[in-house]
Every structure is written in C-alpha cells, then in structure tokens.
Design a protein around this motif. Sequence first.
Motif, short mmCIF file in Angstrom:
data_model
loop_
_atom_site.label_atom_id
_atom_site.label_comp_id
_atom_site.label_asym_id
_atom_site.label_seq_id
_atom_site.Cartn_x
_atom_site.Cartn_y
_atom_site.Cartn_z
N TYR A 249 -28.81 -32.76 46.49
CA TYR A 249 -27.66 -31.54 46.40
C TYR A 249 -28.13 -30.23 46.77
O TYR A 249 -27.36 -29.35 46.86
N LYS B 12 -21.94 -32.02 41.68
CA LYS B 12 -20.74 -31.76 42.79
C LYS B 12 -19.92 -30.67 42.77
O LYS B 12 -19.42 -30.36 43.95
N THR C 25 -24.14 -38.45 34.12
CA THR C 25 -23.01 -38.37 34.81
C THR C 25 -22.38 -37.04 34.75
O THR C 25 -21.94 -36.27 35.61
N ARG D 189 -24.85 -39.84 51.21
CA ARG D 189 -23.53 -40.14 51.47
C ARG D 189 -23.60 -41.44 52.53
O ARG D 189 -24.35 -41.41 53.50
N GLU E 59 -24.42 -34.87 37.03
CA GLU E 59 -23.95 -34.94 38.48
C GLU E 59 -22.76 -34.12 38.75
O GLU E 59 -22.46 -33.65 39.72
N GLU E 60 -21.60 -34.17 37.77
CA GLU E 60 -20.47 -33.42 37.94
C GLU E 60 -20.71 -32.10 38.28
O GLU E 60 -20.06 -31.27 39.02
N GLY F 113 -23.85 -39.42 46.21
CA GLY F 113 -22.63 -39.57 47.36
C GLY F 113 -22.80 -41.01 47.94
O GLY F 113 -21.80 -41.45 48.60
N CYS G 140 -20.89 -27.81 43.01
CA CYS G 140 -21.71 -26.85 43.72
C CYS G 140 -21.31 -26.96 45.35
O CYS G 140 -21.72 -26.08 46.26
N HIS G 141 -20.41 -28.01 45.67
CA HIS G 141 -19.71 -28.14 47.02
C HIS G 141 -20.97 -28.25 48.23
O HIS G 141 -20.57 -27.83 49.34
N THR G 142 -21.97 -29.12 47.90
CA THR G 142 -22.81 -29.26 48.96
C THR G 142 -22.69 -30.87 49.18
O THR G 142 -22.37 -31.64 48.30
N GLU G 143 -23.11 -31.06 50.61
CA GLU G 143 -23.17 -32.33 51.14
C GLU G 143 -24.04 -33.25 50.23
O GLU G 143 -25.45 -33.18 50.40
N PRO G 144 -23.66 -34.35 49.53
CA PRO G 144 -24.84 -35.34 49.13
C PRO G 144 -25.55 -36.11 50.03
O PRO G 144 -25.11 -36.42 50.97
#
Length: 810
Positions: free
Chosen positions: A96, A132, A125, A141, A128-129, A153, A134-138
């Motif tokens: 992340y 998430k 969990t 994915r 990890e929330e 992702g 932080c709005h970065t691309e995992p």
Amino acid sequence: MLSRIESRLRRWRRHFSRSEWMAKLLKLSRSDSHPNDHGLILIQIDGLAYPQLQKALANRKMRFLRRLIRKEHYHLQHLFPGVPSTTPAVQAELFYGVRAIVPAFGFMMRETQELVRMYDPKTATRVEEKLKACHTEPLLRGGSCYLSLFRAGTEDGEAHFCPASQGWGPALRDAGPITVLLVLLSNLWGFVRTGTLLLIESVLALVDSVRGIIAGQDLWRELMFVPTRVAVTILMRELCTFGVKIDIARGLPIVYVNFLGYDEQSHRRGPGSAFAHWTLKGIDNAISRVWRAAHRSQRRHYDVWIFSDHGQEYAQPYQERYGRSLADALAEVLAELPAKAQGFRSSGHQGVQLQRARLFGSEWIEKMIPSDQGETVHSESPLALAALGPVAMLYNVRLNGCSRADIARAVVEKAGVPLVLYKNGEGPDAPVAGWHLSGAVQLPRDGPRLLGDDHPFRDETAADLAQLCRHPDAGDFLMFGWCAGQEPMTFAVENGSHGGPGPNETNGFTLLPADIHTPAKGFWRAEDLRRAAHQFLQDSRLALPSPRSVGARTLRIMTYNVHSCLGMDGKYAPGRIARIIARYQPDVVALQELDVSRARSGGVDQAQQIAHYLEMEFQFHPAIHLEEERYGDAILSHLPMRLIKKGTLPGPPGLGSPGFLPGLNEPRGAVWVEITHNGEKIHLINTHLGLSKSERLRQIEALLGPRWLANPRCKDPKVLMGDFNTLPNSVEYNRLARRLHDAQLHAPGHRALGTFPSRMIQVRIDYVFIERHIRVTKIQVPRTELTRLASDHLPLIVDIELPLTSHNPC
C-alpha cells in the motif's frame, strides 16, 4: 526450424502440465492476458538478513540463488526494512505504500485498549482497513498471495494461508471428493516427495528438540515445536509452491509468496544456526521450481524478484539473563516511583513460532496448539505492557508528578533495559528523548552514538526510531533490547529476534534482475520495490540501466541475430530482445533478421520498437521488401550516428535481379554507419550472409571490395559484424581473417564461444571482425535462460579499445 520444434514441445508440455490440469479441475479462472504482457512473482524469504544470505551462498546452501547471480544477470543488494523491522510494517509499505502502519508485531490499539498481535485475523483485518483508507492502489490487485498478513487487493479466494483467510482458498476447500482424488493422483510424485521431506524433517526436528531439552529448554514447548516446525518449514512451503505454479499457469499478473521456514528456525535456534540454514536449501529448491515455471509460461513474460522483509539478531531472552520476566521487573520499578499503578495487563513473553501453523486453518491444529494470543491480566488497571521480540511498549502510565525522564532512567538502571525512548510532548513533530546507560539521549541527535558507526543504515534508522515513538499506537515508553555496545536481548522466549533497530534486523536484501533500476540512494525500501513493480507491470518502456563506467576509448559492440524476435517459445517479443540488449548496455547494436510491418509478427516495426525501448537511434536496411512487408538488418546506437551506405549484396551465381526468392536465394544486404565516440570516429558494417558457400564467397568479396571496406570513405578504425552463416574453418572465414581479426580470437585469456543454436550451442557463425590495431578487452556470449529463450542465436558482445591515434581526418 529449431524454434518451431521447441514451440511445439512447449505446447505439448502445456497440454500435459499438472498445473494446467489443476487449474481446470479446481475451476480456477484464467487471466485474459496477451502472451507478451509482463507478470511478476514476488518471493519473500522471511527473516533472512543480507549477511546470512551471503553466508548461505558461500556455503552453497542456496545453489540456485548463486546461479541467478552468476549466470542469470541478477544483482544482490541491500534492503532497509525500516523500524519497526517487522513483516506487517514491510508488507504494508510494499502493498500500500504506507510506512510503519503498526508500531510492532504485538502492540496495544489505543482506540479499543486491546493488546493485539498481527497473526490474529481480526487484528490483521482492522489494520488493513486503515491501509485501504489511505486510498492507494493495492499492489496485488488481480493477483494472489500466500502467507501474507494482508490481502493487498486480491479477490476472494486468491489469498491463501493468511490470517483473514486461513488455509487454502475456497477452490480446494470446496472441491468434491472426485476432484480431490484426481488432484492427488495427478500429483502423486509431488506428494511422495513431500511425504519423504516431512519424514526427514520430523526426524531432524526430534533430534533438535532432544538437544534443546538437554540444553535446558522447556520440555513441552520443545515437543510442540516438532509438528509446527515440520508443518511450516515443509508442508506449508510445498503447498505454497504448488499453488504459485498453478497461478503462473493461470497467467495471473502478480503473485506474492512468503517462505517462513528460515524465520521459524531462526527464532528458535538463532539466525546463523545449522538448522536455520538447513531450511534455506529447501527454500532455494522451491524458488528454482517457481522460477522455471515462470520462464515456461505461455501466458505472460514473468519476472521473479526475491527479497527479505528483515533480518534477525542473535539475542538472549530477558528472562534468561535476569531470571524474571520484564513484566515483573517493570512492576517492581514502578512500585518505587510516584507513577506506580495497581497491577497491569501484559501480552505475555512467548514468541510467535507456535502460532504460524494456525494459518493452515485446520481444527486439529487449533486444538493441538495452545493459543498464545491472549493477555495476562494482573488487575483492572489500564496500565498495559506489549512485549515481543526486542521491543516492548508500556501504555497508560500515570505520571503522578513523576517526570518521563525519571521513569526512563529507572527502567534502564533497575530493570536492565539497554534503551528507553519516549515522545516528549504532543503533536506529530514532538521531540523524542530517552535514557541510555550513558545518560539522557535525544533523537535524531544521538542516533550515531546509540546505533554505532558500523550500523549499515544509521541515519535512516535513527529517523525511523523517532517516528516510531510518535506512532499513534506506540506506547508511552518504548524499550529496546539492543543498542550499540550491548549484547542483543529479546523480551520473548527465542534465540533470534527482530523488530528493533539492530544492524542485522534492519539489513534485508533484494535479488532482482540487473536491469531493474536501483534507487538513487543505493539501497531499497519496500516502497521502492512497490514503485518498481508498478512500473514493470504497467510501463511499456524499459527502465534502462545506469551508464557503464568505462574508459574514454572503450566501446561495447553487440551483434545479435534476433530471428524476427521469435523466441523458442513461439512468441514474437521485441520487448524481450530489447531487455536483453539493455542488460548488457552496448554502445552499438547490430541486429539481423528484423521484421517490419510483416503479418507473421503482428505488423510491428521491430527495428523502431526496439530502438524506442532502448532510447537509441537506428538505421535499417530491408534485404527483402515485398509490398509493405520488409525484412532485414539494423544498427542501433545512443552515440551520434551517420549513415554512410546501405545496400544489397550479390546473390548466388546466375541469380538475376534481387527479389524475394524462397530458400537459399533469399536476398542479403549490409548497412554501414559512422559512429562518433568521445571525439573519435569509427566505421561499422552489419551484415547477414547467405546459406550457400558460393553465395557467401561472392558476398565476402563484395564486402572486402571498393564498395564497402576498401572504399576510400571507410577510414580506420573499422568493424565488420553480423551473422556470417559460416564456420571458423571454412574458406569464407579464412578469406575474411586474412584481412581482419576475429575479435573472439584476440581477447586475452578468452576461449572462443559458439552462438548457435541457442538451446544447445554447437557452432560459431556470428562474428565481430576488427582492424588489426584495435585491442579487444572483453568478450561476452550471455547464455542465460532469457537469451536461450528469446532467439535461436545468442548475442555476441565485444568490448574494444580504440587506438590512441586514428586515421580519421580532423
């Protein structure tokens, strides 16, 4: 011909591939990728420090990794995991791009006042929330992961043996009995092999446990460690390897796997112990199997990157050194101060080794292994202690008029803790102070004194330590079992530890292909790996290597028959050819058999595309020009280049005007350029001669004649290179050798090497011929998995040193 044969063999192998059949039996989805798309396999060797890897390589415990470095153009470099030097912190940064998401592996969540550890599914969990948010691309994915603390992702069912999804994904768990039987039968040899390894490891584990009991270790924990050691070091490793190979067959864009065996043994017996290094042999073998599967893939061009998340320090347990637990020592210290409290909560002092086997997700494992996750509650007091590895944190300390410095000093002097740090104020930039055996300290000012001159990342570690003390979930006081001049100490029952600022625990490694750019700072962090991975997967341009450090008169020349960029796997891949060229950083490249706008190779301009990848200029000559389709040779260079001539060479005797004729009568040509290198001019001619002897003799006479090499414009120094389709004992070769030197025969200490066919080298038909006064300094004929796959020829690379005075006019 050879490429067609191998391509067919690969297709047949794919039809009978166990991994392919497993994907079908388990009804797993396949990636909708183009065969030339990039894919990435990230292999983490948990807990292996750079110095310990060097030791394993020297002792031949990791023969395959040694081969990657020596023969496959991989570079070994340092990785700084940051502080805390723990797996969750590194994985969060990798997946992340968020540094130090947690202050330690075990800590207290301020929001809920719970003492937690990262192997707990709920804790993983919740963390990890936060990631998430932080709005970065995992990073993962669309891919899969094995033994990761975070999903990163991945879609449902693609995270295996992870806290939030213990055991294998639902595809295997939900499979019917017939499917399971077919899986077992189709992998019978693999299961026999795994069973044999389990038996051997069980015997070794029992022997090791007996030694531990004799040395005074706890009997029950030693006995419990036998099945968990076997499960983690063998069974989990083999299942993960099996799963990764299936995901490669499916063509997933990115796959992450974490091999835990070394870290498991290192915690128990120490990072340099014989048993810890024994597990590296199995990990090395697993990596070799994954690497071979990746390079045989028909769905993607996979890279395999290998790294560690941190190292470990040899450490003595606090309880062993002082005869009592840290919790008891702190209770005594606080009882003597105004900050005293009535009791405390503690996360205990056991390690995490017995907990990893829970990731299998089996009920019998849950029953067999006692939980070590709960708190030890001595009272209802909010005072809490989280102690794991070489870092312990004390929470909710009521000062009652006592200064933080007094408490830190008392912990150092009376509890024997080497270093205590605390945030001296509020806010994200609050100063960080503490106490050391030598007195009061501040960070980052006293970082060099605390960490020592020999620390590989002294300044970076000091900065991270200060930030760690400011972490929202860090304790009021942070206690460290290591600082410069002190023997490492751990607050858990273990002989190897990590999480703190020690020189080994903060010294991980990366083992990546040499053309993956090293960060400017000279070492890697997980966030750098993340950026490099995104660039590799998404960017069509190559990350070019840094310029070579060479003498002013040294020029590197490569000649390479690229076979229309058609590899032995049946893929047309100009990008793969460009990557090979980029790895060896030539100044001038002579390429033969290039397609331009030909239907068979996708209609691309291969010369232009390769030059674009490499950021080079090029000159192309089409020996065959049929309507819009062209086929021929090119010279590429990043140096100033001027075209002198390009043209067709004579064909066989009796052949009429040049044109496209099948078989032996295929037209041949040459391209001649002038290169300027450090003010010197050098003339280079690239050619590809015919298949019949009579044709080659006519073409050689033409090249040696007044239109080419004997032309008054072709001044010294001059080089003739290409695919001559003739052997060193032939009449044609001897005709050339009377006029020019064969570079391979004039390199000091070099034995001439063949270049064709790439899979089973038999003959030498690619040459670089040079003027007699040019000195050859180095020859390379790279025989790596990539060069053997990309074309039916190997590249020939020649380093030459230009003469001190040239005959070029001013």
